[in-house]
Design a protein around this motif. Structure first.
Motif, PDB file in Angstrom:
ATOM      1  N   LEU A 107     -48.152  -8.916 -15.588  1.00 41.04           N
ATOM      2  CA  LEU A 107     -48.213 -10.026 -15.077  1.00 41.04           C
ATOM      3  C   LEU A 107     -50.129 -10.801 -15.011  1.00 41.04           C
ATOM      4  O   LEU A 107     -50.761 -11.461 -15.539  1.00 41.04           O
ATOM      5  N   GLN A 108     -50.771  -9.708 -14.058  1.00 40.84           N
ATOM      6  CA  GLN A 108     -52.049 -10.163 -13.775  1.00 40.84           C
ATOM      7  C   GLN A 108     -53.068  -9.854 -15.347  1.00 40.84           C
ATOM      8  O   GLN A 108     -54.060 -10.594 -15.308  1.00 40.84           O
ATOM      9  N   GLU A 109     -52.347  -8.825 -15.776  1.00 40.48           N
ATOM     10  CA  GLU A 109     -52.895  -8.449 -17.242  1.00 40.48           C
ATOM     11  C   GLU A 109     -53.204  -9.689 -18.504  1.00 40.48           C
ATOM     12  O   GLU A 109     -53.327  -8.972 -19.612  1.00 40.48           O
ATOM     13  N   LEU A 110     -52.321 -10.579 -18.356  1.00 37.65           N
ATOM     14  CA  LEU A 110     -52.017 -11.738 -18.911  1.00 37.65           C
ATOM     15  C   LEU A 110     -52.637 -13.245 -19.090  1.00 37.65           C
ATOM     16  O   LEU A 110     -53.168 -13.246 -18.175  1.00 37.65           O
ATOM     17  N   SER A 111     -53.281 -13.073 -19.969  1.00 36.99           N
ATOM     18  CA  SER A 111     -54.123 -14.791 -20.150  1.00 36.99           C
ATOM     19  C   SER A 111     -52.236 -15.811 -19.588  1.00 36.99           C
ATOM     20  O   SER A 111     -51.394 -15.630 -18.969  1.00 36.99           O
ATOM     21  N   GLY A 112     -53.441 -17.193 -19.498  1.00 37.69           N
ATOM     22  CA  GLY A 112     -52.061 -18.314 -19.154  1.00 37.69           C
ATOM     23  C   GLY A 112     -51.153 -18.795 -19.816  1.00 37.69           C
ATOM     24  O   GLY A 112     -50.113 -18.806 -19.010  1.00 37.69           O
TER      25      GLY A 112
ATOM     26  N   GLU B 231     -29.721  -5.435 -22.715  1.00 34.98           N
ATOM     27  CA  GLU B 231     -29.915  -4.565 -23.277  1.00 34.98           C
ATOM     28  C   GLU B 231     -30.506  -5.450 -24.319  1.00 34.98           C
ATOM     29  O   GLU B 231     -31.810  -5.134 -24.464  1.00 34.98           O
ATOM     30  N   GLU B 232     -29.938  -6.502 -24.500  1.00 33.04           N
ATOM     31  CA  GLU B 232     -29.855  -7.026 -26.274  1.00 33.04           C
ATOM     32  C   GLU B 232     -30.653  -8.204 -25.292  1.00 33.04           C
ATOM     33  O   GLU B 232     -31.229  -8.741 -26.490  1.00 33.04           O
ATOM     34  N   ALA B 233     -30.047  -8.731 -24.970  1.00 37.19           N
ATOM     35  CA  ALA B 233     -30.458 -10.494 -23.777  1.00 37.19           C
ATOM     36  C   ALA B 233     -32.004 -10.197 -23.931  1.00 37.19           C
ATOM     37  O   ALA B 233     -32.592 -10.985 -23.782  1.00 37.19           O
ATOM     38  N   ILE B 234     -32.307  -9.351 -22.741  1.00 43.03           N
ATOM     39  CA  ILE B 234     -33.695  -8.807 -22.312  1.00 43.03           C
ATOM     40  C   ILE B 234     -34.629  -8.674 -24.024  1.00 43.03           C
ATOM     41  O   ILE B 234     -35.110  -9.081 -23.651  1.00 43.03           O
ATOM     42  N   ALA B 235     -34.293  -7.827 -24.699  1.00 42.76           N
ATOM     43  CA  ALA B 235     -34.348  -7.445 -26.132  1.00 42.76           C
ATOM     44  C   ALA B 235     -34.987  -9.025 -27.315  1.00 42.76           C
ATOM     45  O   ALA B 235     -35.707  -9.634 -27.386  1.00 42.76           O
ATOM     46  N   TRP B 236     -33.762  -9.742 -26.672  1.00 45.98           N
ATOM     47  CA  TRP B 236     -34.210 -10.687 -27.715  1.00 45.98           C
ATOM     48  C   TRP B 236     -34.825 -11.861 -27.062  1.00 45.98           C
ATOM     49  O   TRP B 236     -35.349 -12.569 -27.407  1.00 45.98           O
ATOM     50  N   ALA B 237     -34.961 -12.098 -25.764  1.00 42.73           N
ATOM     51  CA  ALA B 237     -35.711 -12.858 -25.188  1.00 42.73           C
ATOM     52  C   ALA B 237     -37.055 -12.546 -25.394  1.00 42.73           C
ATOM     53  O   ALA B 237     -38.345 -13.232 -25.578  1.00 42.73           O
ATOM     54  N   LEU B 238     -37.276 -11.159 -25.047  1.00 43.43           N
ATOM     55  CA  LEU B 238     -39.181 -11.231 -25.531  1.00 43.43           C
ATOM     56  C   LEU B 238     -38.914 -11.885 -26.363  1.00 43.43           C
ATOM     57  O   LEU B 238     -40.104 -12.111 -26.704  1.00 43.43           O
ATOM     58  N   GLU B 239     -38.695 -10.930 -27.837  1.00 37.61           N
ATOM     59  CA  GLU B 239     -38.837 -11.430 -29.150  1.00 37.61           C
ATOM     60  C   GLU B 239     -39.132 -12.810 -29.216  1.00 37.61           C
ATOM     61  O   GLU B 239     -39.826 -12.590 -29.870  1.00 37.61           O
ATOM     62  N   SER B 240     -37.878 -13.252 -28.521  1.00 39.08           N
ATOM     63  CA  SER B 240     -38.111 -14.822 -29.111  1.00 39.08           C
ATOM     64  C   SER B 240     -38.951 -15.611 -28.831  1.00 39.08           C
ATOM     65  O   SER B 240     -39.706 -16.662 -28.820  1.00 39.08           O
ATOM     66  N   THR B 241     -40.078 -14.880 -27.507  1.00 40.75           N
ATOM     67  CA  THR B 241     -40.971 -15.734 -27.210  1.00 40.75           C
ATOM     68  C   THR B 241     -42.153 -14.354 -27.563  1.00 40.75           C
ATOM     69  O   THR B 241     -43.605 -14.979 -27.201  1.00 40.75           O
TER      70      THR B 241
ATOM     71  N   LEU C 291     -43.392 -11.405 -26.857  1.00 35.58           N
ATOM     72  CA  LEU C 291     -43.547 -10.887 -25.962  1.00 35.58           C
ATOM     73  C   LEU C 291     -43.036  -8.960 -26.120  1.00 35.58           C
ATOM     74  O   LEU C 291     -43.999  -8.415 -25.689  1.00 35.58           O
ATOM     75  N   THR C 292     -42.436  -9.071 -27.157  1.00 38.23           N
ATOM     76  CA  THR C 292     -41.989  -7.449 -27.418  1.00 38.23           C
ATOM     77  C   THR C 292     -43.502  -6.258 -27.137  1.00 38.23           C
ATOM     78  O   THR C 292     -43.322  -5.302 -26.443  1.00 38.23           O
ATOM     79  N   GLY C 293     -44.234  -6.449 -27.975  1.00 37.02           N
ATOM     80  CA  GLY C 293     -45.642  -6.182 -27.822  1.00 37.02           C
ATOM     81  C   GLY C 293     -46.733  -6.155 -26.275  1.00 37.02           C
ATOM     82  O   GLY C 293     -47.269  -4.916 -26.123  1.00 37.02           O
ATOM     83  N   LEU C 294     -45.824  -6.925 -25.736  1.00 35.64           N
ATOM     84  CA  LEU C 294     -46.857  -6.930 -24.165  1.00 35.64           C
ATOM     85  C   LEU C 294     -45.603  -6.514 -22.864  1.00 35.64           C
ATOM     86  O   LEU C 294     -46.268  -6.814 -22.015  1.00 35.64           O
TER      87      LEU C 294
ATOM     88  N   ASP D 201     -48.077 -10.157  -8.691  1.00 41.82           N
ATOM     89  CA  ASP D 201     -49.270  -9.315 -10.227  1.00 41.82           C
ATOM     90  C   ASP D 201     -48.761  -8.631 -10.877  1.00 41.82           C
ATOM     91  O   ASP D 201     -49.274  -7.781 -12.285  1.00 41.82           O
ATOM     92  N   GLU D 202     -48.068  -7.040  -9.720  1.00 42.89           N
ATOM     93  CA  GLU D 202     -48.277  -6.033 -10.207  1.00 42.89           C
ATOM     94  C   GLU D 202     -46.823  -5.429 -11.362  1.00 42.89           C
ATOM     95  O   GLU D 202     -46.636  -4.793 -11.995  1.00 42.89           O
ATOM     96  N   MET D 203     -46.183  -7.256 -10.844  1.00 42.22           N
ATOM     97  CA  MET D 203     -44.710  -7.236 -12.382  1.00 42.22           C
ATOM     98  C   MET D 203     -45.264  -6.852 -12.997  1.00 42.22           C
ATOM     99  O   MET D 203     -46.191  -7.756 -14.348  1.00 42.22           O
ATOM    100  N   THR D 204     -44.397  -5.745 -13.988  1.00 34.81           N
ATOM    101  CA  THR D 204     -44.429  -5.970 -15.654  1.00 34.81           C
ATOM    102  C   THR D 204     -43.705  -7.541 -16.571  1.00 34.81           C
ATOM    103  O   THR D 204     -42.598  -7.992 -15.815  1.00 34.81           O
ATOM    104  N   VAL D 205     -44.731  -7.094 -17.202  1.00 34.10           N
ATOM    105  CA  VAL D 205     -43.217  -8.641 -18.173  1.00 34.10           C
ATOM    106  C   VAL D 205     -42.132  -8.151 -18.478  1.00 34.10           C
ATOM    107  O   VAL D 205     -41.300  -8.978 -18.172  1.00 34.10           O
ATOM    108  N   ALA D 206     -41.440  -6.844 -18.718  1.00 35.97           N
ATOM    109  CA  ALA D 206     -40.603  -6.330 -19.272  1.00 35.97           C
ATOM    110  C   ALA D 206     -39.586  -6.419 -17.724  1.00 35.97           C
ATOM    111  O   ALA D 206     -38.315  -6.568 -17.871  1.00 35.97           O
TER     112      ALA D 206
END
Ligand SMILES: Nc1ncnc2c1ncn2[C@@H]1O[C@H](COP(=O)(O)OP(=O)(O)OP(=O)(O)O)[C@@H](O)[C@H]1O
Ligand SMILES: [Mg+2]
Length: 265
Positions: free
Chosen positions: A136-141, A116-126, A128-131, A89-94
Motif C-alpha cells: 500500500l505504501q508503494e501506491l499513489s493516493g 478467488e473469483e470474487a477477488i479477481a473480479w474486484a481487482l479487475e473492476s478497479t 488493479l490486477t497489475g498492481l 503500509d506493508e500490506m499488499t493490494v492482494a
C-alpha cells in the motif's frame, strides 16, 4: 427493505453530530449523501454500518436492528468503505482485497474458487490486477483509494456504503467508479449509499439524494426535485444555476466563481 434508519441521533461527547436522521432504501437504489463539511455524512454512514452507537433511533438491515448484529453478521450483508481507512503500509493490494472476503471465509476455512473469483473480479473492476503485488505504501493516493474500493467489492455484500469513494481519483477513475456503482446497482441489485461532494456526480448517478446540514436532514428526494428546491445554493452558500443539458438528462449545477473574478495578476 434492505436498509433503513429512523430518527437516528449520534453525539460525540456533548456534541450532537446527527439529529433524527431517517432513510429508507429500496433494493438496488443508489443514494447520494451530500452536505457541507462536518454536516454528519460520515457519522450517518458509520451509524448505518453499526460502527457507532446512536443515542436515539435505530438502523436496520432487512428489518433487523444493526445494534443487535455481530460484526461478522453485518459484514456478510454490508460493506463499508470509510473516508480514511487504515491498514498496515506493508500490506499488499492482494492481501487487502483478500481481507474483504473474511466474512465469507472465517478463521479456519480456506479460500475456495468462489472467493478467488470474487477477488479477481474486484481487482479487475478497479483496474488493479497489475498492481496486486504492490504494498500500500508503494501506491499513489488514488491507487490506494481504488485498493480499498476493491476490498469492499470483494466482500460481495448486498449493501455498499461508500464514504467519498472518488475524492482522490483523477477524472477518468472518478467516472469509472461511478459507472461501477451504477452497474452494481442495476446488474447485481446492490443497494448503495455514497457520501460525495460533487453535486453533479451525485445528481448524475443517484436515484435519490439526502442533503444534510449541521446534522439535520434538509432534503430527501429525487435529484430533479433537489435541483428545483434552491437548497443547494442555500446550504452551501454559493450562487449557481441548474442548467438543462439535454432533454431527459439530469440538470447540471453551474456554480458562479464570482470570488475568483479578480483583475490582473
Ligand atoms: N470522532 C469524533 N469526535 C468528535 N467529534 C467528531 C468526531 N467525528 C466527527 N465529529 C464531528 O461531528 C460532526 C460531523 O462530522 P462528520 O465527519 O460526520 O461530517 P461529514 O459530513 O462527513 O464531513 P466531511 O465532508 O468533512 O467529511 C462535525 O462537527 C465533526 O467535527
Ligand atoms: Mg465525512
Amino acid at each position: 427493505m434492505p436498509l433503513t434508519c429512523s430518527h437516528l441521533s449520534v453525539s460525540y461527547g456533548r456534541r450532537r453530530a446527527l439529529s433524527g436522521f431517517s432513510l429508507s432504501m429500496e433494493k438496488g437504489e443508489i443514494r447520494a449523501l451530500i452536505g457541507p463539511n462536518g454536516s454528519g455524512k460520515s457519522t450517518a454512514l458509520q451509524a448505518l454500518a453499526g460502527l457507532i452507537a446512536s443515542s436515539e433511533g435505530r438502523a436496520e438491515i432487512e428489518g433487523v436492528s444493526v445494534a443487535s448484529m455481530s460484526r461478522r453478521a453485518i459484514a456478510k450483508k454490508l460493506a463499508f468503505l470509510p473516508q480514511q481507512p487504515v491498514a498496515p503500509d506493508e500490506m499488499t493490494v492482494a492481501q487487502l482485497v483478500r481481507q474483504g472476503r473474511f466474512p465469507h471465509v472465517g478463521l479456519f476455512r480456506s479460500y475456495g474458487r468462489k472467493d478467488e473469483e470474487a477477488i479477481a473480479w474486484a481487482l479487475e473492476s478497479t483496474g488493479l490486477t497489475g498492481l496486486a503485488g504492490r504494498t500500500l505504501q508503494e501506491l499513489s493516493g488514488g491507487e490506494r483509494q481504488r485498493a480499498w474500493i476493491s476490498a469492499a467489492l470483494a466482500q460481495e455484500a448486498a449493501i455498499l456504503l461508500l464514504d467519498e469513494p472518488t475524492s482522490f481519483l483523477d477524472i477518468g477513475y472518478q467516472v469509472e467508479v461511478l459507472d461501477l456503482v451504477h452497474r452494481l446497482s442495476r446488474e447485481r441489485g446492490v443497494t448503495i449509499v455514497m457520501a460525495i461532494h460533487d453535486i453533479n456526480q451525485a445528481i448524475a448517478v443517484s436515484d435519490r439524494i439526502s442533503l444534510l446540514e449541521k446534522g439535520e436532514l434538509r432534503f430527501d428526494g429525487a435529484p430533479k426535485a433537489l435541483s428545483e428546491s434552491g437548497l443547494v445554493e442555500k446550504t452551501f452558500r454559493v450562487k449557481g444555476t441548474f442548467v438543462e443539458v439535454a432533454p431527459g438528462k439530469p440538470p447540471h449545477f453551474d456554480v458562479e466563481l464570482t470570488k475568483l473574478n479578480r483583475s490582473g495578476p
